[in-house]
Design an enzyme around this catalytic site. Structure first.
Site, PDB file in Angstrom:
ATOM      1  N   GLY A 273      17.286 -11.403   3.264  1.00  0.00           N
ATOM      2  CA  GLY A 273      16.426 -12.121   2.327  1.00  0.00           C
ATOM      3  C   GLY A 273      15.189 -12.694   2.996  1.00  0.00           C
ATOM      4  O   GLY A 273      14.564 -13.620   2.491  1.00  0.00           O
TER       5      GLY A 273
ATOM      6  N   ASP B 252       9.679   0.981   4.800  1.00  0.00           N
ATOM      7  CA  ASP B 252      10.763   0.345   5.556  1.00  0.00           C
ATOM      8  C   ASP B 252      11.732   1.382   6.122  1.00  0.00           C
ATOM      9  O   ASP B 252      12.139   1.314   7.286  1.00  0.00           O
ATOM     10  CB  ASP B 252      11.541  -0.634   4.659  1.00  0.00           C
TER      11      ASP B 252
ATOM     12  N   GLY C 223      12.659 -10.570   4.253  1.00  0.00           N
ATOM     13  CA  GLY C 223      11.568  -9.592   4.228  1.00  0.00           C
ATOM     14  C   GLY C 223      11.496  -8.797   5.518  1.00  0.00           C
ATOM     15  O   GLY C 223      10.439  -8.297   5.894  1.00  0.00           O
TER      16      GLY C 223
ATOM     17  N   GLU D  49      17.925   3.501  -2.710  1.00  0.00           N
ATOM     18  CA  GLU D  49      17.374   2.223  -3.209  1.00  0.00           C
ATOM     19  C   GLU D  49      16.811   2.415  -4.617  1.00  0.00           C
ATOM     20  O   GLU D  49      17.052   1.604  -5.517  1.00  0.00           O
ATOM     21  CB  GLU D  49      16.226   1.742  -2.304  1.00  0.00           C
TER      22      GLU D  49
ATOM     23  N   TYR E 173       7.951  -7.431  -7.886  1.00  0.00           N
ATOM     24  CA  TYR E 173       7.588  -6.212  -7.140  1.00  0.00           C
ATOM     25  C   TYR E 173       7.298  -5.074  -8.126  1.00  0.00           C
ATOM     26  O   TYR E 173       6.260  -4.415  -8.055  1.00  0.00           O
ATOM     27  CB  TYR E 173       8.735  -5.831  -6.210  1.00  0.00           C
TER      28      TYR E 173
ATOM     29  N   THR F  41       0.834  -1.208   0.000  1.00  0.00           N
ATOM     30  CA  THR F  41       0.000   0.000   0.000  1.00  0.00           C
ATOM     31  C   THR F  41       0.868   1.257   0.000  1.00  0.00           C
ATOM     32  O   THR F  41       0.393   2.324  -0.371  1.00  0.00           O
ATOM     33  CB  THR F  41      -0.915   0.020   1.248  1.00  0.00           C
ATOM     34  N   ASP F  42       2.136   1.131   0.408  1.00  0.00           N
ATOM     35  CA  ASP F  42       2.937   2.364   0.586  1.00  0.00           C
ATOM     36  C   ASP F  42       3.148   3.115  -0.720  1.00  0.00           C
ATOM     37  O   ASP F  42       2.980   4.328  -0.775  1.00  0.00           O
ATOM     38  CB  ASP F  42       4.260   2.099   1.340  1.00  0.00           C
TER      39      ASP F  42
ATOM     40  N   SER G 145      16.545  -5.708   6.071  1.00  0.00           N
ATOM     41  CA  SER G 145      17.958  -5.505   6.409  1.00  0.00           C
ATOM     42  C   SER G 145      18.533  -4.356   5.576  1.00  0.00           C
ATOM     43  O   SER G 145      19.331  -3.564   6.071  1.00  0.00           O
ATOM     44  CB  SER G 145      18.755  -6.789   6.188  1.00  0.00           C
ATOM     45  N   SER G 146      18.098  -4.225   4.329  1.00  0.00           N
ATOM     46  CA  SER G 146      18.633  -3.150   3.471  1.00  0.00           C
ATOM     47  C   SER G 146      18.241  -1.778   3.988  1.00  0.00           C
ATOM     48  O   SER G 146      19.061  -0.860   4.011  1.00  0.00           O
ATOM     49  CB  SER G 146      18.104  -3.253   2.039  1.00  0.00           C
TER      50      SER G 146
HETATM   51  C1  GLA Z   1       8.989  -4.018   0.446  1.00  0.00           C
HETATM   52  C2  GLA Z   1       9.175  -2.552   0.078  1.00  0.00           C
HETATM   53  C3  GLA Z   1       8.175  -1.668   0.825  1.00  0.00           C
HETATM   54  C4  GLA Z   1       6.748  -2.193   0.684  1.00  0.00           C
HETATM   55  C5  GLA Z   1       6.684  -3.698   0.969  1.00  0.00           C
HETATM   56  C6  GLA Z   1       5.342  -4.290   0.683  1.00  0.00           C
HETATM   57  O1  GLA Z   1       9.328  -4.205   1.791  1.00  0.00           O
HETATM   58  O2  GLA Z   1      10.481  -2.127   0.367  1.00  0.00           O
HETATM   59  O3  GLA Z   1       8.283  -0.341   0.362  1.00  0.00           O
HETATM   60  O4  GLA Z   1       6.227  -1.896  -0.571  1.00  0.00           O
HETATM   61  O5  GLA Z   1       7.647  -4.424   0.232  1.00  0.00           O
HETATM   62  O6  GLA Z   1       4.395  -3.816   1.561  1.00  0.00           O
END
Ligand code: GLA
Length: 388
Positions: free
Chosen positions: A129, A180, A131, A168, A229, A42-43, A134-135
């Site tokens: 890796g 994130d 989710g 990024e 993505y 949603t972001d 870490s990045s």
């Molecule tokens: C990754 C992306 C975030 C977000 C999520 C999904 O973590 O870095 O910006 O889009 O996926 O909610």
């Protein structure tokens, strides 16, 4: 637990710095990873998210050096080294971690900051890796470390997060949203952070001391993440264009149905996920505040189904893991996949008194693809980036 883990990391990164540069670092900066409780994909649709920073983090040790060179050692990659000149344009490297460091330096320069030479050591304990961002924790820690070394206070937390996202997007090559980095920069201990990804306003949502935030790794490493993505992101933009809205955030459920004609079924389902997920995210924050676990568990279950059927970002092992967890929890706690998708982790919010039994139940019924037990991380809702 938390303090002991940080202590180990702190010692490791300081020791590496001293061994390599022969002097103590002038500063240590820590930034956390995150787990998203609800509000997935949603972001970048200008919507709402509800992540929580976790007590797994990246620590950057930094000190000045004369000239314009930056020297870096990555403790988690066999003490691999990198060295680059701030006056030379960004050049993409084969090793991803190097692009993060160089990308942050380039992004700070893009923002008009003047950097000077630095020695850096990096160590982290956010599983990679998985989710758990870490990045983002690396990017935010580096942005803060460079800024505090050269121009203390020049950027506030939101600007640090935007710098890390810029890196990024423009240097590392991932079209991620802001969730994130923003939670890694601005989280408050003991709370999740509700973020309005359009205005970047944040609202801390206290997580009751009686609740545990449990992250369970499915054992499926995330694969093909960037291409899938970026494809989802494009599909969302196309749906928004069909409905004539700036972003899917602006679409109501009524409009989603009423103006559906002419939209292909995949794009329609992508849009439906985002519209319903935004609503669920706001309701979940209210449920957390009210301590209403029944509602929270329903919302998290709906979120998972929507990710599985409409957004199509889950994998069978993750679906199975969520199903097993939900069998145990019923309506006493919530569980869903977390993060970008295609493997990685699920998150559960459960009464602390049930956390051990959940682990035992999952171990009894779920096996990772290589026939092992799933890894459990009992996470403390933690604060954002800080100079230690
Ligand atoms: C990754 C992306 C975030 C977000 C999520 C999904 O973590 O870095 O910006 O889009 O996926 O909610």
């Amino acid at each position: 637990m938390t303090t002991a883990r940080r202590g180990l990391l702190r010692d490791k990164v300081t020791q590496a710095y001293v061994d390599i540069y022969g002097t103590e670092p002038v500063m240590l900066v820590a930034a956390p990873g995150r787990v998203n409780l609800i509000g997935e994909h949603t972001d970048y649709n200008d919507g709402f998210v509800l992540p929580c920073a976790i007590d797994y983090e990246t620590i950057v040790a930094i000190g000045p050096r004369t000239g314009s060179q930056v020297d870096v050692v990555a403790c988690d990659f066999d003490n691999e080294r990198d060295s680059f000149d701030l006056d030379t344009p960004f050049a993409k490297q084969a090793a991803e971690w190097k692009n993060h460091v160089r990308g942050i330096a380039a992004s700070l320069a893009d923002k008009g900051l003047t950097l000077a030479g630095a020695n850096i050591a990096i160590a982290g304990n956010v599983p990679q890796g998985a989710g758990l961002s870490s990045s983002a924790s690396l990017g935010v820690a580096l942005a803060k470390a460079f800024t505090e070394l050269h121009q203390p206070g020049a950027l506030d937390e939101t600007e640090l997060a935007l710098t890390a996202q810029h890196s990024e997007n423009n240097y590392v090559g991932c079209a991620c949203g802001i969730m994130d980095q923003l939670v890694s920069a601005r989280a408050l201990a003991g709370s999740a952070l509700q973020i309005d990804c359009r205005s970047l306003e944040t609202k801390p949502i206290t997580i009751s001391e009686h609740l545990a935030v449990v992250v369970i790794h499915s054992g499926v490493q995330r694969g093909l993440v960037d291409s899938a993505y970026n494809e989802r992101r494009l599909q969302c933009e196309q749906s928004a264009a069909h409905y004539g809205v700036a972003a899917l955030r602006d679409l109501s459920i009524e409009q989603l149905e009423a103006q559906r004609a002419g939209l292909d079924s995949v794009s329609y389902r992508r849009a439906r996920h985002v519209v319903t997920e935004n609503a669920r995210t706001l309701s979940a924050a209210e449920a957390l505040i009210a301590g209403d676990l029944t509602t929270l568990s329903t919302l998290m279950a709906q979120s998972h189904v929507s990710m599985r059927d409409d957004f199509e970002i889950t994998v069978p092992a993750i679906d199975r893991l969520v199903e097993i967890g939900a069998e145990f929890l019923g309506t006493t706690g919530g569980i869903r996949m977390t993060g970008g998708g295609f493997g990685g982790c699920v998150v559960a919010i459960v009464p602390k008194t049930k956390a051990d039994a959940l682990e035992a139940w999952v171990n009894q019924h779920y096996q990772t693809p290589d026939q092992g037990n799933a890894l459990f991380f009992l996470c403390e809702p933690s604060g954002g980036v800080a100079v230690l």
